[in-house]
Structure formats: C-alpha cells, structure tokens
Design an enzyme around this catalytic site. Structure first.
Site, PDB file in Angstrom:
ATOM      1  N   ASP A 172      42.187  45.535  37.142  1.00 44.42           N
ATOM      2  CA  ASP A 172      40.798  45.340  36.730  1.00 44.42           C
ATOM      3  C   ASP A 172      40.665  44.118  35.820  1.00 44.42           C
ATOM      4  OD1 ASP A 172      38.186  45.547  35.817  1.00 44.42           O
ATOM      5  OD2 ASP A 172      38.282  47.723  35.539  1.00 44.42           O
ATOM      6  N   HIS A 203      38.887  47.367  39.531  1.00 45.76           N
ATOM      7  CA  HIS A 203      37.615  47.844  39.012  1.00 45.76           C
ATOM      8  C   HIS A 203      36.846  48.542  40.138  1.00 45.76           C
ATOM      9  CE1 HIS A 203      34.542  47.807  35.890  1.00 45.76           C
ATOM     10  NE2 HIS A 203      33.645  47.526  36.820  1.00 45.76           N
TER      11      HIS A 203
END
Length: 413
Positions: A172, A203
């Site tokens: 992420d 993410h």
C-alpha cells in the site's frame, strides 16, 4: 426472512440532518456497527458491506460523511470518478466528520433494534476515522482497514481503550512501511490492539470490484474482524451446534428443504475433488434433493478425527466410511456400485455468516478411494488404500513406505 435495509436520517449536534444507510439483521436487538466510508461515498460497495455485516448479526449504519460538501455522493471506480473522489477528499474536514460520526453512534445506540453495544469499521479514509472513533467516541470495538493518515494522529493512541484491529496491505503506497511501523510501535504494549500486514496485498485489497482485490487477504482479514467483534460486542453463535444441525438434516433426516434453511441466501458448496455441489439456493437445493441425499450409501458412517472452531468457521477432519452400494453422485460420479467397503480421509471447511452456513469446501483423498474400489493400481503410483485411514487414527503406523530411498537415510547406511 432475510436482512432488511433502508435510508434513515441522523440529526447532527449543530442542527443539520444527514442520511445514512441502515441494514438490519433478522433477529431482535443486536449489537450496532458504524460503517465508515472510503472517499467514494456511501456507494454500492459500502452498502453491500453493510448488508454483509447485517447478515453477520449487526445493526449496521453507514453515514453519509460527505453531506456537508455534497449530500448523496455515490461514486464508482472509473478514472473520472476516482478524480472526483479525490476532489471530495481534498475538501473533507475530518474534525467535523468525527463529530458527525459521534452523532451517528448516539443515534445508533438509541435505536430499538440496537442492544446498546457499538463498534466501528472503516476503510481508507474511513479506516482513519474508525481509529478516531475509538479514541473519541467511547465505543466497544474498532476495526481499521488500510487507514490513511493514522500515523499522523498517534498522539491520540493512548485514548483508544477499546479492542481494535488494524489491517494493512504490504504494498500500500498510501500507507507505506514507515507509517505501518509507526502505528505498530505506538500499540506494541497493548494486548487488545492487533496490527496485521498482509503480504503482497495493496490498498483496497478488501474491495472485490477493484483491481487490488486480494481474496485470501480479504477473507483472512474478515475472520480476524469477526473474531474481534464477537469477543467485544457479540453476538455469539455456537458454530459446532449449527454445523451439526445442518449435517443431521442431510444425513439423519434426509430433508433437503430444511437443510437449505440453515444456509444464507446465496450459499455455495464445493466438493473439491469432483467439483460437485452448487452455488445459490436454487442450484444447491437441486443438488441436495437429487444428487446428494438420495445417493448416500445405506451403511454410511462418519468417524470424527478432529474439529477446529474459529470465530466464523468450523474445520472438521473425519473418516467417511461406507460400502459402495449405490452410485454416489457427489463423491464418485459415473462409477457404478462395486460393493466394496471404503474409508476415506476427509476435511470439511465450513464458513458461517452470522448463524447460518455461507459455504462449504469439502476435500478428500480421491486416490485412496479409487484404490480401495479397485479402480486405481497403487503399485506404480504414490497412492495407498485403506492404510491412509488407518494411519490417520493411529499415528504409530509406519511412515514413508512409498519412499524407495527411505532406507538409504538410515543412520550408518
């Protein structure tokens, strides 16, 4: 009767009124859950999540936290919509929003459908807000999925008193390793706060309509989330009893219709070696009624070996024993009865959603079944017959008999 949903109004402390999506479970007074949005508003994905948590047994409310900018934001994930979402995010005031969340918590506690216990779950922007909700709103539990910016607000970590889980993806870029490490360090002495990083996940790994979706990470994170919620706010379900009731309806009472009542609206069953089962109530009922229950051998016996019970699943290790006196559609499709007796090591992984079965993955050793039926020659293959079942219940039986080079590793050889 399944879950129900509707739009409700919440009155803010400053006199404004904003909408929220409310999903209600089947049963009576239940724990409450505030579902906090990503930067895409209360969109279809968030509403489906609310429905899923209602199936898990929670009165779930998703407030429109963009209402002070523009009420009713409902964005998808096209390039233009992502751009619009970031524009809303740029104008978003989290300090005001957390006050709206507090008003949502109060409204939820006051609902007759809620038993007064409240948790919060958030994603991305909502993940950060779930953390702030834990710090400021006196809730009973909080879960943050890839919360962006928490590392900038760790001065409030000591105010978090409730149990909390934080989920992050290893890849992420919005919550890089330094941010995750700072969060983990802030809570390293807290037994009631768990921080998980999912290898290879990015993410939005929990969102099935986005390219970053990671099924394994999402499933594991959900189990951990449910584990926290069950302990902190309930509801508690006796999964062993629910599974045994389901099995009795199949194997003891032979009632396909009643079996289906123990399952969610969209269940599925997969017998992995033969890919038999079904997806959805209609197909699965057809399977149970015509190809499972009436095709069970007369002397079928199930011998339990072990059982593991988690917050949202049961794993059973068993021996499936029978005389092959009928064509067993789900286990040995297309194989006429041989009259032989077999014992097959089998594993069932049973996933629950609330008090109902959501899916079953059933695995067994098909090679040992075929050997025992005389349909596979073990002399030229690494396969065994009933010995596999015997060793499963007696670990002292010899190991490594198939390994021709096993004797070569003996000391002194």
């Amino acid at each position: 009767m399944g879950i129900t949903s509707k739009t409700v109004s919440v009155t803010a402390a400053d006199g404004g009124v904003f909408n929220a999506y409310l999903a209600l479970p089947e049963n009576g007074a239940a724990p409450g859950l505030v579902l906090l949005q990503e930067i895409f508003g209360v969109n279809r994905h968030l509403r489906e999540l609310a429905d899923r948590y209602a199936e898990e047994g929670y009165v779930t409310i998703a407030p429109d936290l963009f209402w002070r900018i523009q009420p009713g934001v409902d964005l998808g994930y096209s390039e233009a919509e992502i751009k619009a979402a970031f524009d809303f995010f740029g104008r978003f005031d989290p300090e005001q929003a957390i006050k709206d969340v507090a008003d949502t918590v109060r409204a939820l506690r006051a609902m007759t459908e809620c038993n007064g216990k409240v948790g919060a779950i958030g994603f991305c922007l909502g993940g950060m807000l779930a953390y702030l909700t834990a710090a400021r709103c006196n809730i009973e539990a909080a879960v943050s999925y890839y919360g962006v910016g928490i590392e900038k607000r760790l001065n409030e970590a000591s105010a978090v008193r409730c149990p909390m889980v934080l989920h992050f993806g290893e890849l992420d870029r919005f919550v890089p390793a330094a941010a995750r490490d700072a969060v983990a360090t802030a809570f390293k002495e807290r037994d009631n706060v768990e921080v998980y990083v999912y290898p290879g996940a990015d993410h939005a790994f929990n969102n099935p309509v986005r390219p970053a979706y990671d099924r394994f990470s999402a499933s594991l994170a959900h189990s951990r989330t449910i584990g926290l919620l069950r302990q902190a706010v309930g509801p508690r379900f006796d999964l062993s009893a629910l599974w045994e009731r389901h099995a009795d309806l199949e194997f003891k009472y032979h009632d396909a219709a009643a079996t289906m009542t123990t399952m969610v609206d969209k269940p599925y069953v997969n017998h992995v070696p033969t890919m038999t089962g079904g997806h959805g109530q209609r197909e699965l009922y057809r399977f149970y009624k015509n190809h499972f229950i009436p095709k069970l051998p007369k002397d079928l016996k199930i011998i339990p070996v072990s059982r593991t019970v988690g917050p949202d699943r049961v794993v059973d290790e068993i021996l499936f024993c029978f005389t092959h006196d009928i064509e067993v559609d789900f286990l040995l499709p297309g194989i006429p009865p041989t009259g032989r007796y077999v014992e097959i090591p089998t594993v069932a992984i049973v996933q629950f959603r609330g008090g109902k079965l959501a899916h079953e993955h059933i695995h067994w050793d098909q090679a040992t079944a075929l050997v025992q039926l005389g349909l596979l020659d073990p002399k030229s293959l690494p396969a065994a017959g009933r010995e596999t079942a015997e060793k499963l219940i007696d670990e002292t039986r010899p190991s490594n008999a198939m390994m021709k080079r096993w004797k070569q590793s003996e000391p002194g050889s």
